[in-house]
Design an enzyme around this catalytic site. Structure first.
Site, PDB file in Angstrom:
ATOM      1  N   GLU A 131       0.988  -1.017  -0.413  1.00  0.00           N
ATOM      2  CA  GLU A 131       0.493   0.227  -0.717  1.00  0.00           C
ATOM      3  C   GLU A 131       1.318   1.177   0.034  1.00  0.00           C
ATOM      4  OE1 GLU A 131      -2.339  -0.125  -0.319  1.00  0.00           O
ATOM      5  OE2 GLU A 131      -2.960  -1.848  -0.494  1.00  0.00           O
ATOM      6  N   HIS A 134       2.090   2.087  -3.399  1.00  0.00           N
ATOM      7  CA  HIS A 134       1.577   3.034  -4.042  1.00  0.00           C
ATOM      8  C   HIS A 134       1.211   4.481  -3.838  1.00  0.00           C
ATOM      9  CE1 HIS A 134      -1.090  -0.108  -6.069  1.00  0.00           C
ATOM     10  NE2 HIS A 134      -1.426  -0.986  -5.108  1.00  0.00           N
TER      11      HIS A 134
END
Length: 284
Positions: A131, A134
């Site tokens: 994450e 990202h």
């Protein structure tokens, strides 16, 4: 590159909204839809992350409340040479996680209560590294804007179906009118087109986030193991609050129990993701 992708995405989704506005209300509807799209472009850039977090009832937590999880995210952010993001917990047993925010300085990572229960510390670290990747790759803005627009297009698609069924929308003799058949066609085509746009910006970024996340945490096999567990668990416990408009934001599709998912999945095949991570570990 992501700036170009964001511009392309906003342009495509704006054109879809304008086309739907034309189908609903002719030239007047087209103008109104264009103004709405302009407002959404501005609103999505600044506030779409807050909308998504609120949609899933995500609660911001401090280090006092979640010491192990918070310190894990802080350590990974330091390893990635990134600012510390805000940390959220989503109150659901369905195991999943996502990141959002328009840039690394205004980012947030969110994990469900369920994911913390089924993953080991190393596996959870791999997920959160994914994450953070990202955020680092600056594609959270793209995914969050896509979620906001796709939701709006789906809602307008439903409105358009009812308008066409009950004789609304353009009549055959109105300027730019498509009639009932044209309205019905747009009602089905526009949400499908929005989904295809989501797929175009989602599948490739998942591969990149897997590779970048493995580099951040230094353990590709832990992330591969986490993905296997999440794939199986999400099929058993799909996220009830999830919507097709936001499903592409999660590390694994929260709607894996839904029909037609594999045909229109915003995520690449799990087997391929795991194989790439295993190959990455072998190449080290």
């Amino acid at each position: 590159m992501n700036t170009l992708k964001t511009t392309f995405l906003l342009t495509c989704l704006t054109l879809l909204l304008v086309a739907m506005g034309s189908a609903i209300g002719g030239q007047s509807g087209m103008i109104i839809a264009f103004l709405i799209a302009g407002g959404m472009n501005f609103f999505s850039y600044w506030y779409s992350d807050k909308i998504v977090l609120k949609m899933y009832r995500a609660r911001e937590v401090s280090e006092t409340e979640q010491p192990a999880f918070y310190s894990m995210v802080r350590r990974l952010a330091a390893q990635a040479n990134m600012p510390m993001p805000k940390v959220y917990v989503i109150p659901t047993l369905s195991p999943n996680a996502f990141a959002t925010g328009r840039n690394p300085q205004n980012a947030a990572v969110a994990a469900t209560e369920g994911i913390m229960q089924i993953l080991s510390a190393d596996e959870l670290e791999g997920v959160m590294a994914h994450e953070l990747a990202h955020v680092q790759n600056r594609d959270t803005l793209i995914s969050t804007i896509a979620a906001t627009f796709a939701g709006a297009i789906s809602m307008l698609g439903s409105m358009l179906q009812w308008a066409a069924i009950f004789g609304g929308g353009n009549s055959e003799d109105e300027e730019g009118g498509g009639g009932m058949l044209g309205g019905l066609a747009m009602a089905f085509i526009a949400p499908m087109a929005a989904m295809l746009i989501q797929m175009a910006v989602s599948r490739s970024r998942e591969y990149l986030a897997d590779a970048s996340g493995a580099r951040i945490c230094g353990n590709p096999l832990a992330l591969a193991s986490a993905l296997r567990k999440l794939q199986m668990a999400s099929q058993k416990i799909p996220m009830q609050e999830a919507t097709p408009a936001t499903s592409h934001m999660f590390i694994v599709n929260p709607l894996t129990g839904a029909s037609m998912l594999k045909l229109f999945s915003t995520h690449p095949p799990m087997e391929e993701r795991v194989a790439r991570l295993e190959a990455l570990a072998g190449g080290r």
